[in-house]
Design a protein around this motif. Structure first.
Motif, PDB file in Angstrom:
ATOM      1  N   MET A   1       0.982  -0.899  -0.154  1.00  0.00           N
ATOM      2  CA  MET A   1       0.019  -0.002  -0.067  1.00  0.00           C
ATOM      3  C   MET A   1       0.873   1.358  -0.033  1.00  0.00           C
ATOM      4  SD  MET A   1      -3.107   1.441   0.007  1.00  0.00           S
ATOM      5  CE  MET A   1      -4.237  -0.044   0.292  1.00  0.00           C
ATOM      6  N   LEU A   2       1.896   1.173   0.581  1.00  0.00           N
ATOM      7  CA  LEU A   2       2.983   2.289   0.819  1.00  0.00           C
ATOM      8  C   LEU A   2       3.438   2.675  -0.682  1.00  0.00           C
ATOM      9  CD1 LEU A   2       4.231   4.776   2.555  1.00  0.00           C
ATOM     10  CD2 LEU A   2       6.205   2.768   3.066  1.00  0.00           C
ATOM     11  N   ALA A   3       3.724   1.729  -1.209  1.00  0.00           N
ATOM     12  CA  ALA A   3       4.458   1.688  -2.518  1.00  0.00           C
ATOM     13  C   ALA A   3       3.604   2.333  -3.568  1.00  0.00           C
ATOM     14  CB  ALA A   3       4.975   0.435  -2.992  1.00  0.00           C
ATOM     15  N   TYR A   4       2.183   2.001  -3.228  1.00  0.00           N
ATOM     16  CA  TYR A   4       1.206   2.362  -4.205  1.00  0.00           C
ATOM     17  C   TYR A   4       0.945   4.197  -3.998  1.00  0.00           C
ATOM     18  CZ  TYR A   4      -3.645   3.638  -5.919  1.00  0.00           C
ATOM     19  OH  TYR A   4      -4.625   3.712  -6.583  1.00  0.00           O
ATOM     20  N   VAL A   5       0.948   4.379  -2.629  1.00  0.00           N
ATOM     21  CA  VAL A   5       0.561   5.841  -2.154  1.00  0.00           C
ATOM     22  C   VAL A   5       1.826   6.510  -2.899  1.00  0.00           C
ATOM     23  CG1 VAL A   5       0.419   7.505  -0.414  1.00  0.00           C
ATOM     24  CG2 VAL A   5      -0.504   5.097  -0.299  1.00  0.00           C
ATOM     25  N   LEU A   6       3.101   6.265  -2.700  1.00  0.00           N
ATOM     26  CA  LEU A   6       4.180   6.945  -3.300  1.00  0.00           C
ATOM     27  C   LEU A   6       4.091   6.912  -4.657  1.00  0.00           C
ATOM     28  CD1 LEU A   6       7.210   5.501  -0.843  1.00  0.00           C
ATOM     29  CD2 LEU A   6       6.040   7.690  -0.699  1.00  0.00           C
ATOM     30  N   GLN A   7       3.827   6.019  -5.286  1.00  0.00           N
ATOM     31  CA  GLN A   7       3.611   5.792  -7.013  1.00  0.00           C
ATOM     32  C   GLN A   7       2.579   6.972  -7.201  1.00  0.00           C
ATOM     33  OE1 GLN A   7       2.639   2.136  -8.364  1.00  0.00           O
ATOM     34  NE2 GLN A   7       2.288   2.972 -10.832  1.00  0.00           N
ATOM     35  N   ARG A   8       1.514   7.075  -6.568  1.00  0.00           N
ATOM     36  CA  ARG A   8       0.492   7.946  -6.757  1.00  0.00           C
ATOM     37  C   ARG A   8       0.910   9.411  -6.576  1.00  0.00           C
ATOM     38  NH1 ARG A   8      -4.997   6.456  -7.297  1.00  0.00           N
ATOM     39  NH2 ARG A   8      -5.248   8.796  -7.710  1.00  0.00           N
TER      40      ARG A   8
END
Length: 341
Positions: free
Chosen positions: A1-8
């Motif tokens: 989830m953290l990687a997804y937030v950083l990607q967004r």
């Protein structure tokens, strides 16, 4: 989830750059700009003393340069004349209409705009969800008909008229001063408990006025979506297994029916800002709506461009929040995200 937030979050940067280019292009579509229009008016009136100063300002803020160069200076992609910085360096430009930096013009309105939008969104969801659930689970009851009738009244009543009525009632019944988002004695004063309470009291009317139409529309949509889910086969199966009606509604069909409304959080923010301009003018609200209207009418491009870019940034943040809430709400989205990763 953290990687997804950083990607967004990383994806928001090029998105905002593209949006800023479109905003600057649209603002510059009408012929001329604030300073050139002022120069034309002075020449028509035969006043030549101030023309030299206005032409100096055109050169100072790169308004005499080609379009892409003007955009680059405003966005901060390359330095402007005399080291003039752009948005990326924290300089939002100069407001020619107010003869002040854009930062000073909007500093007192951005926070109040965010507070008002948050209060309105909270009002819309807190009111529409229980009423929509009640109407769907008690279809064709007297309560369902009553809320439907009130919803149609909310959709049909002009916001400015409702605002004037509520202002009068709040002043007569509770002694709340008319207009603004705080009592006159707190304007320009540092934040205190009394000022915060005054802001909360003055938030009641604009929150109800701006959120009424959205609440009525969301009630109808939630009722329709939930009715569709209640007639599906898995609900019939769960009911046959002896699951209580309350647990059944809250655990399964309601979660599926909420997806479109969670996804709408990002879309609500720009609609609230654009749809509340007339209400803000009538209620004398110190939000960015009236400032944006004035900037667009006078072609104050730096001020209008920053406000539109700020609303676009709020929209992107709202869309990120809605996507994260959807992942928490719907296991199918979490599974799809993991498969994509």
């Amino acid at each position: 989830m953290l990687a997804y937030v950083l990607q967004r979050l990383a994806g928001m940067v090029p998105t905002l750059l593209v949006i800023s280019l479109l905003i600057f292009l649209i603002i510059e579509l009408p012929p001329g700009d604030y300073l050139s229009n002022q120069i034309d008016q002075l020449r028509a009136q035969g006043e030549t003393a101030s023309i030299a100063k206005l032409e100096f300002l055109r050169r100072e803020f790169a308004l005499d340069r080609p379009f892409l160069e003007r955009y680059g200076v405003w966005a901060g992609l390359w330095p402007g004349p005399n080291g003039f910085d752009g948005i990326l360096q924290g300089n939002f430009g100069w407001s020619f209409e107010f003869s002040r930096p854009v930062r000073d013009v909007v500093s007192g309105t951005l926070l109040l705009t965010v507070i008002l939008n948050f209060a309105t969104i909270l009002f819309v969801y807190l009111i529409s969800f229980p009423i929509g659930i009640y109407s769907a689970t008690r279809q064709y009851s007297w309560g369902d008909y009553g809320f439907t009738f009130l919803g149609y009244i909310g959709l049909a009543t002009p916001n400015f008229l409702l605002g004037l009525i509520l202002l009068y009632l709040m002043n007569e019944w509770f002694g709340v001063s008319i207009g603004g988002l705080m009592a006159p004695q707190f304007v320009g004063e540092p934040m205190s408990l009394d000022k915060a309470l005054s802001v909360l009291a003055h938030l009641v009317v604009p929150t109800i006025v701006i959120g009424t139409a959205g609440t009525a529309a969301m009630i109808r949509r939630l009722r329709a979506n939930l009715l569709d889910e209640l007639h599906r086969q898995y609900v019939t199966t769960a009911r046959a297994k002896g699951l209580s009606e309350r647990t059944l509604v809250l655990k399964y069909p309601l979660r599926m029916a909420l997806n479109p409304f969670i996804a709408d959080i990002g879309n609500l923010i720009p609609s609230l800002v654009s749809g509340s301009v007339i209400v803000s003018v009538v209620l004398n609200l110190p939000t960015v709506g009236p400032v944006l209207l004035t900037a667009l009418q006078s072609q104050d491009q730096y001020l209008a461009g920053f406000i539109l870019l700020f609303v676009a940034g709020l929209t992107l943040v709202g869309m990120l929040i809605s996507d994260l809430l959807l992942a928490v709400l719907d296991p199918r989205i979490r599974l799809g995200q993991g498969a994509a990763a």
